[in-house]
Design a protein around this motif. Structure first.
Motif, PDB file in Angstrom:
ATOM      1  N   VAL A  88      55.140  54.714  45.261  1.00 33.19           N
ATOM      2  CA  VAL A  88      55.415  55.347  43.967  1.00 33.19           C
ATOM      3  C   VAL A  88      55.728  54.289  42.920  1.00 33.19           C
ATOM      4  N   ASP A  89      55.858  53.050  43.352  1.00 36.59           N
ATOM      5  CA  ASP A  89      56.013  51.904  42.464  1.00 36.59           C
ATOM      6  C   ASP A  89      55.699  50.663  43.295  1.00 36.59           C
ATOM      7  N   GLY A  90      55.763  49.504  42.687  1.00 38.20           N
ATOM      8  CA  GLY A  90      55.613  48.269  43.442  1.00 38.20           C
ATOM      9  C   GLY A  90      54.470  47.396  42.991  1.00 38.20           C
ATOM     10  N   TYR A  91      54.329  46.262  43.687  1.00 43.72           N
ATOM     11  CA  TYR A  91      53.340  45.262  43.299  1.00 43.72           C
ATOM     12  C   TYR A  91      52.895  44.453  44.512  1.00 43.72           C
ATOM     13  N   ILE A  92      51.794  43.734  44.318  1.00 41.00           N
ATOM     14  CA  ILE A  92      51.322  42.735  45.272  1.00 41.00           C
ATOM     15  C   ILE A  92      50.877  41.522  44.465  1.00 41.00           C
ATOM     16  N   ILE A  93      51.170  40.336  44.983  1.00 39.22           N
ATOM     17  CA  ILE A  93      50.770  39.070  44.357  1.00 39.22           C
ATOM     18  C   ILE A  93      50.090  38.222  45.434  1.00 39.22           C
ATOM     19  N   PHE A  94      48.914  37.710  45.136  1.00 41.78           N
ATOM     20  CA  PHE A  94      48.238  36.766  46.024  1.00 41.78           C
ATOM     21  C   PHE A  94      48.674  35.368  45.585  1.00 41.78           C
ATOM     22  N   THR A  95      49.548  34.738  46.352  1.00 36.89           N
ATOM     23  CA  THR A  95      50.122  33.460  45.930  1.00 36.89           C
ATOM     24  C   THR A  95      49.245  32.262  46.282  1.00 36.89           C
ATOM     25  N   ARG A  96      48.353  32.429  47.257  1.00 39.30           N
ATOM     26  CA  ARG A  96      47.466  31.329  47.655  1.00 39.30           C
ATOM     27  C   ARG A  96      46.203  31.900  48.273  1.00 39.30           C
ATOM     28  N   CYS A  97      45.052  31.349  47.890  1.00 41.31           N
ATOM     29  CA  CYS A  97      43.770  31.723  48.490  1.00 41.31           C
ATOM     30  C   CYS A  97      42.964  30.450  48.709  1.00 41.31           C
ATOM     31  N   GLU A  98      42.935  29.988  49.944  1.00 40.51           N
ATOM     32  CA  GLU A  98      42.246  28.755  50.306  1.00 40.51           C
ATOM     33  C   GLU A  98      40.864  29.096  50.864  1.00 40.51           C
ATOM     34  N   VAL A  99      39.816  28.485  50.307  1.00 41.90           N
ATOM     35  CA  VAL A  99      38.447  28.748  50.746  1.00 41.90           C
ATOM     36  C   VAL A  99      38.261  28.244  52.169  1.00 41.90           C
ATOM     37  N   CYS A 100      37.630  29.103  52.988  1.00 39.22           N
ATOM     38  CA  CYS A 100      37.383  28.780  54.400  1.00 39.22           C
ATOM     39  C   CYS A 100      36.049  29.432  54.768  1.00 39.22           C
ATOM     40  N   GLY A 101      34.916  28.782  54.439  1.00 40.97           N
ATOM     41  CA  GLY A 101      33.592  29.363  54.662  1.00 40.97           C
ATOM     42  C   GLY A 101      33.360  30.527  53.710  1.00 40.97           C
ATOM     43  N   ASP A 102      32.864  31.679  54.247  1.00 39.09           N
ATOM     44  CA  ASP A 102      32.649  32.876  53.437  1.00 39.09           C
ATOM     45  C   ASP A 102      33.953  33.638  53.212  1.00 39.09           C
ATOM     46  N   ARG A 104      38.457  33.547  52.837  1.00 37.30           N
ATOM     47  CA  ARG A 104      39.570  32.776  52.293  1.00 37.30           C
ATOM     48  C   ARG A 104      40.810  33.118  53.106  1.00 37.30           C
ATOM     49  N   LEU A 105      41.655  32.135  53.256  1.00 40.48           N
ATOM     50  CA  LEU A 105      42.959  32.368  53.868  1.00 40.48           C
ATOM     51  C   LEU A 105      43.918  32.654  52.731  1.00 40.48           C
ATOM     52  N   CYS A 106      44.410  33.876  52.664  1.00 40.04           N
ATOM     53  CA  CYS A 106      45.256  34.299  51.551  1.00 40.04           C
ATOM     54  C   CYS A 106      46.679  34.550  52.027  1.00 40.04           C
ATOM     55  N   SER A 107      47.597  34.219  51.165  1.00 40.99           N
ATOM     56  CA  SER A 107      49.009  34.514  51.383  1.00 40.99           C
ATOM     57  C   SER A 107      49.514  35.234  50.157  1.00 40.99           C
ATOM     58  N   GLY A 108      50.566  36.007  50.323  1.00 41.27           N
ATOM     59  CA  GLY A 108      51.087  36.726  49.178  1.00 41.27           C
ATOM     60  C   GLY A 108      52.403  37.415  49.464  1.00 41.27           C
ATOM     61  N   GLU A 109      52.844  38.156  48.457  1.00 40.37           N
ATOM     62  CA  GLU A 109      54.108  38.881  48.512  1.00 40.37           C
ATOM     63  C   GLU A 109      53.892  40.290  47.994  1.00 40.37           C
ATOM     64  N   PHE A 110      54.734  41.221  48.452  1.00 42.13           N
ATOM     65  CA  PHE A 110      54.627  42.594  47.971  1.00 42.13           C
ATOM     66  C   PHE A 110      55.969  43.294  48.100  1.00 42.13           C
ATOM     67  N   GLU A 111      56.151  44.294  47.276  1.00 42.07           N
ATOM     68  CA  GLU A 111      57.306  45.186  47.336  1.00 42.07           C
ATOM     69  C   GLU A 111      56.863  46.541  46.838  1.00 42.07           C
ATOM     70  N   ALA A 130      50.783  35.905  55.330  1.00 39.43           N
ATOM     71  CA  ALA A 130      50.444  34.482  55.298  1.00 39.43           C
ATOM     72  C   ALA A 130      49.159  34.227  56.064  1.00 39.43           C
ATOM     73  N   ASP A 131      48.312  33.385  55.481  1.00 37.49           N
ATOM     74  CA  ASP A 131      47.054  32.974  56.115  1.00 37.49           C
ATOM     75  C   ASP A 131      46.253  34.161  56.631  1.00 37.49           C
ATOM     76  N   CYS A 132      46.200  35.205  55.831  1.00 35.88           N
ATOM     77  CA  CYS A 132      45.408  36.389  56.166  1.00 35.88           C
ATOM     78  C   CYS A 132      43.947  36.097  55.836  1.00 35.88           C
ATOM     79  N   ARG A 133      43.077  36.200  56.824  1.00 40.91           N
ATOM     80  CA  ARG A 133      41.653  35.912  56.638  1.00 40.91           C
ATOM     81  C   ARG A 133      41.011  37.087  55.905  1.00 40.91           C
ATOM     82  N   ILE A 134      40.546  36.846  54.665  1.00 41.53           N
ATOM     83  CA  ILE A 134      39.971  37.891  53.824  1.00 41.53           C
ATOM     84  C   ILE A 134      38.570  37.467  53.395  1.00 41.53           C
ATOM     85  N   CYS A 135      37.607  38.357  53.577  1.00 46.62           N
ATOM     86  CA  CYS A 135      36.235  38.093  53.161  1.00 46.62           C
ATOM     87  C   CYS A 135      36.117  38.355  51.660  1.00 46.62           C
ATOM     88  N   PHE A 136      35.604  37.405  50.902  1.00 48.94           N
ATOM     89  CA  PHE A 136      35.297  37.598  49.485  1.00 48.94           C
ATOM     90  C   PHE A 136      33.803  37.855  49.408  1.00 48.94           C
TER      91      PHE A 136
END
Length: 145
Positions: A88-102, A104-111, A130-136
């Motif tokens: 009902v409220d809140g946010y997410i921030i991607f604090t780091r996205c490091e390229v790793c082939g196709d 990215r390893l992404c880290s972030g914060e949320f509440e 942290a270091d969540c493998r996400i396909c872009f």
């Protein structure tokens, strides 16, 4: 699931991530994020709202075992009860996205604060991934699917 950030050709992006956590007692919780941001491009360190036009873009589902029923064949079936807490409220921030082939390893914060249809509330504070493998991918989809 297969976490993905889909980059739209006419601007904006979509993001989806689902993770299920289990306990030794057989209980589980599923954390789910879905953003459809058609107005701005994806940017690290930008705050993205987890609500849009009154709809939650994140939720936590808790599952517990309910009653057990014995069928005429002798087989038993256990009901699974799901309690869904939609943001009902809140946010997410991607604090780091490091390229790793196709990907990215992404880290972030949320509440966020989640609420069930019955009005029960749950607060998620200082959430991190942290270091969540996400396909872009583009609208053609992730090359790994």
């Amino acid at each position: 699931n297969h976490p993905e950030i889909l980059i739209n050709s006419d601007g904006g992006f979509e993001f989806e991530l689902r993770r299920t956590l289990g306990s030794e007692a057989g209980l589980s919780a599923t954390l789910y994020f879905y953003l459809d941001n058609f107005h701005s491009d994806f940017e690290p360190n930008k705050v993205y709202s987890l609500t849009l036009l009154g709809k939650g873009r994140a939720c936590i589902d808790f599952q517990e075992r309910g009653g057990t029923t014995t069928l005429p064949s002798g087989t038993t079936v256990t009901d699974i009860i799901t309690h869904c807490y939609r943001a009902v409220d809140g946010y997410i921030i991607f604090t780091r996205c490091e390229v790793c082939g196709d990907e990215r390893l992404c880290s972030g914060e949320f509440e966020f604060t989640g609420c069930t249809d019955e009005g029960d509330r749950l607060e998620v504070r200082k959430g991190k991934f942290a270091d969540c493998r996400i396909c872009f991918a583009t609208e053609a989809g992730c090359p790994q699917r």
